[in-house]
Scaffold this motif. Sequence first.
Motif, PDB file in Angstrom:
ATOM      1  N   HIS A 174     -23.196 -22.982  10.009  1.00 51.49           N
ATOM      2  CA  HIS A 174     -22.174 -22.587  10.376  1.00 51.49           C
ATOM      3  C   HIS A 174     -21.112 -23.393  11.254  1.00 51.49           C
ATOM      4  CE1 HIS A 174     -24.134 -21.101  13.788  1.00 51.49           C
ATOM      5  NE2 HIS A 174     -22.806 -20.760  14.471  1.00 51.49           N
ATOM      6  N   ILE A 175     -21.873 -24.213  12.088  1.00 55.81           N
ATOM      7  CA  ILE A 175     -21.228 -24.831  13.136  1.00 55.81           C
ATOM      8  C   ILE A 175     -21.027 -26.281  12.231  1.00 55.81           C
ATOM      9  CG2 ILE A 175     -21.647 -26.572  15.013  1.00 55.81           C
ATOM     10  CD1 ILE A 175     -23.362 -24.228  16.025  1.00 55.81           C
ATOM     11  N   LEU A 176     -21.713 -26.740  11.322  1.00 52.94           N
ATOM     12  CA  LEU A 176     -21.280 -27.946  10.536  1.00 52.94           C
ATOM     13  C   LEU A 176     -20.386 -27.652   9.623  1.00 52.94           C
ATOM     14  CD1 LEU A 176     -22.290 -30.721   9.480  1.00 52.94           C
ATOM     15  CD2 LEU A 176     -23.828 -29.966   7.899  1.00 52.94           C
ATOM     16  N   ASP A 177     -20.344 -26.378   9.127  1.00 53.20           N
ATOM     17  CA  ASP A 177     -19.211 -25.958   8.153  1.00 53.20           C
ATOM     18  C   ASP A 177     -17.760 -26.042   8.996  1.00 53.20           C
ATOM     19  OD1 ASP A 177     -20.949 -25.699   5.954  1.00 53.20           O
ATOM     20  OD2 ASP A 177     -21.037 -23.470   6.262  1.00 53.20           O
ATOM     21  N   ILE A 178     -17.889 -25.641  10.295  1.00 57.00           N
ATOM     22  CA  ILE A 178     -16.424 -25.594  10.954  1.00 57.00           C
ATOM     23  C   ILE A 178     -16.303 -27.001  11.465  1.00 57.00           C
ATOM     24  CG2 ILE A 178     -15.567 -25.227  13.403  1.00 57.00           C
ATOM     25  CD1 ILE A 178     -17.587 -22.476  13.518  1.00 57.00           C
ATOM     26  N   VAL A 179     -17.275 -27.977  11.698  1.00 58.21           N
ATOM     27  CA  VAL A 179     -16.833 -29.214  12.235  1.00 58.21           C
ATOM     28  C   VAL A 179     -16.321 -30.013  11.080  1.00 58.21           C
ATOM     29  CG1 VAL A 179     -17.816 -31.594  12.864  1.00 58.21           C
ATOM     30  CG2 VAL A 179     -18.523 -29.446  14.074  1.00 58.21           C
ATOM     31  N   GLN A 180     -16.790 -29.715   9.645  1.00 59.61           N
ATOM     32  CA  GLN A 180     -16.562 -30.456   8.471  1.00 59.61           C
ATOM     33  C   GLN A 180     -15.040 -29.762   7.785  1.00 59.61           C
ATOM     34  OE1 GLN A 180     -19.960 -30.601   5.937  1.00 59.61           O
ATOM     35  NE2 GLN A 180     -20.586 -32.567   6.892  1.00 59.61           N
ATOM     36  N   SER A 181     -14.698 -28.965   8.342  1.00 61.86           N
ATOM     37  CA  SER A 181     -13.270 -28.009   7.651  1.00 61.86           C
ATOM     38  C   SER A 181     -12.288 -29.042   7.754  1.00 61.86           C
ATOM     39  CB  SER A 181     -13.332 -26.584   8.311  1.00 61.86           C
ATOM     40  OG  SER A 181     -12.708 -26.868   9.578  1.00 61.86           O
ATOM     41  N   GLU A 182     -11.457 -28.903   6.942  1.00 61.79           N
ATOM     42  CA  GLU A 182      -9.938 -29.597   7.168  1.00 61.79           C
ATOM     43  C   GLU A 182      -9.313 -29.515   8.635  1.00 61.79           C
ATOM     44  OE1 GLU A 182      -7.666 -30.088   3.531  1.00 61.79           O
ATOM     45  OE2 GLU A 182      -9.334 -30.262   2.292  1.00 61.79           O
ATOM     46  N   ALA A 183      -9.415 -28.286   9.008  1.00 59.06           N
ATOM     47  CA  ALA A 183      -8.671 -28.010  10.072  1.00 59.06           C
ATOM     48  C   ALA A 183      -9.481 -28.336  11.258  1.00 59.06           C
ATOM     49  CB  ALA A 183      -8.507 -26.410  10.155  1.00 59.06           C
ATOM     50  N   SER A 184     -10.723 -29.159  11.243  1.00 55.13           N
ATOM     51  CA  SER A 184     -11.363 -29.396  12.340  1.00 55.13           C
ATOM     52  C   SER A 184     -10.711 -30.942  12.765  1.00 55.13           C
ATOM     53  CB  SER A 184     -12.801 -29.563  12.272  1.00 55.13           C
ATOM     54  OG  SER A 184     -13.487 -30.096  13.134  1.00 55.13           O
ATOM     55  N   ILE A 185     -10.837 -31.255  14.101  1.00 54.84           N
ATOM     56  CA  ILE A 185     -10.462 -32.342  14.779  1.00 54.84           C
ATOM     57  C   ILE A 185     -11.275 -33.447  14.062  1.00 54.84           C
ATOM     58  CG2 ILE A 185     -11.249 -32.266  16.712  1.00 54.84           C
ATOM     59  CD1 ILE A 185      -8.076 -34.204  15.753  1.00 54.84           C
ATOM     60  N   PHE A 186     -12.656 -32.919  14.087  1.00 55.06           N
ATOM     61  CA  PHE A 186     -13.585 -34.063  13.861  1.00 55.06           C
ATOM     62  C   PHE A 186     -13.618 -34.568  12.560  1.00 55.06           C
ATOM     63  CE2 PHE A 186     -15.468 -31.447  17.216  1.00 55.06           C
ATOM     64  CZ  PHE A 186     -15.565 -32.004  18.133  1.00 55.06           C
ATOM     65  N   SER A 187     -13.097 -33.905  11.552  1.00 53.83           N
ATOM     66  CA  SER A 187     -12.998 -34.308  10.164  1.00 53.83           C
ATOM     67  C   SER A 187     -11.852 -35.064  10.035  1.00 53.83           C
ATOM     68  CB  SER A 187     -12.990 -33.112   9.049  1.00 53.83           C
ATOM     69  OG  SER A 187     -11.963 -32.446   9.322  1.00 53.83           O
ATOM     70  N   ASN A 188     -11.007 -34.914  10.990  1.00 58.96           N
ATOM     71  CA  ASN A 188      -9.580 -35.813  10.779  1.00 58.96           C
ATOM     72  C   ASN A 188      -9.597 -36.969  11.812  1.00 58.96           C
ATOM     73  OD1 ASN A 188      -7.783 -34.187   9.021  1.00 58.96           O
ATOM     74  ND2 ASN A 188      -8.362 -32.779  10.559  1.00 58.96           N
ATOM     75  N   LYS A 189     -10.401 -37.542  12.617  1.00 59.52           N
ATOM     76  CA  LYS A 189     -10.460 -38.686  13.559  1.00 59.52           C
ATOM     77  C   LYS A 189     -11.503 -39.297  13.200  1.00 59.52           C
ATOM     78  CE  LYS A 189     -12.515 -37.018  17.707  1.00 59.52           C
ATOM     79  NZ  LYS A 189     -12.115 -36.906  19.217  1.00 59.52           N
ATOM     80  N   LEU A 190     -11.449 -40.881  13.383  1.00 59.66           N
ATOM     81  CA  LEU A 190     -12.300 -41.523  13.159  1.00 59.66           C
ATOM     82  C   LEU A 190     -12.914 -42.051  14.686  1.00 59.66           C
ATOM     83  CD1 LEU A 190     -14.136 -43.991  11.517  1.00 59.66           C
ATOM     84  CD2 LEU A 190     -11.992 -45.361  12.012  1.00 59.66           C
ATOM     85  N   ILE A 191     -14.102 -41.915  14.560  1.00 57.70           N
ATOM     86  CA  ILE A 191     -15.100 -42.302  16.017  1.00 57.70           C
ATOM     87  C   ILE A 191     -16.345 -42.395  15.483  1.00 57.70           C
ATOM     88  CG2 ILE A 191     -15.457 -39.837  16.384  1.00 57.70           C
ATOM     89  CD1 ILE A 191     -15.080 -40.959  19.614  1.00 57.70           C
ATOM     90  N   VAL A 192     -16.644 -43.871  16.007  1.00 55.81           N
ATOM     91  CA  VAL A 192     -18.063 -44.366  15.807  1.00 55.81           C
ATOM     92  C   VAL A 192     -18.556 -44.850  16.964  1.00 55.81           C
ATOM     93  CG1 VAL A 192     -19.641 -45.766  14.334  1.00 55.81           C
ATOM     94  CG2 VAL A 192     -17.474 -44.689  13.328  1.00 55.81           C
ATOM     95  N   CYS A 193     -19.668 -44.632  17.540  1.00 57.59           N
ATOM     96  CA  CYS A 193     -20.316 -45.296  18.790  1.00 57.59           C
ATOM     97  C   CYS A 193     -21.735 -45.846  18.523  1.00 57.59           C
ATOM     98  CB  CYS A 193     -20.261 -44.058  19.748  1.00 57.59           C
ATOM     99  SG  CYS A 193     -20.724 -44.918  21.630  1.00 57.59           S
ATOM    100  N   ARG A 194     -22.055 -46.914  19.235  1.00 54.33           N
ATOM    101  CA  ARG A 194     -23.427 -47.614  18.850  1.00 54.33           C
ATOM    102  C   ARG A 194     -23.641 -48.128  20.268  1.00 54.33           C
ATOM    103  NH1 ARG A 194     -24.423 -53.184  16.550  1.00 54.33           N
ATOM    104  NH2 ARG A 194     -26.786 -53.444  16.797  1.00 54.33           N
ATOM    105  N   LEU A 195     -24.785 -47.763  20.753  1.00 53.74           N
ATOM    106  CA  LEU A 195     -25.390 -48.131  21.950  1.00 53.74           C
ATOM    107  C   LEU A 195     -26.361 -49.442  21.688  1.00 53.74           C
ATOM    108  CD1 LEU A 195     -26.030 -44.891  23.731  1.00 53.74           C
ATOM    109  CD2 LEU A 195     -24.063 -46.306  24.205  1.00 53.74           C
TER     110      LEU A 195
END
Length: 138
Positions: free
Chosen positions: A43-64
């Motif tokens: 259910h959390i993944l569904d929220i994060v991946q929804s079109e309303a979620s900021i996480f599905s609308n912004k590009l962010i990638v990090c590598r350590l």
Amino acid sequence: RLIENDGIVTLEWYKDDSWKPRLRWMLEDSLAKTSRALPDFQHILDIVQSEASIFSNKLIVCRLTLDTKITLAGSKLKVTGPPRFVDNRQGEVALTHVDSLEQAREILATHFGIPLKETEHLDWDQITAQDPKLFEHM
């Protein structure tokens, strides 16, 4: 990506045009007595991946790496290090403005190992439409 099968969790990475196992562990070993199973987080993944979620609308990638932190956030590339976590303004920080989708895709390929064919769907207008304040903490 994470895959759970018969109590074994596998972290896979995309390399050489296919998903390959990177790390593997027993689900039971990674769960505290009060932890939930992986399907409980659907259910959390569904929220994060929804079109309303900021996480599905912004590009962010990090590598350590051992001595650097490389972050692509919206139209900003930030390379920190050495050391990779800068305290009290000690260490190096390089900020680069990304001017185009082509440049962003090339950064994703060269710095993060994400094949160009995996980034064909990215929408530069959507990426750059995000409020820059979303990326200030990166």
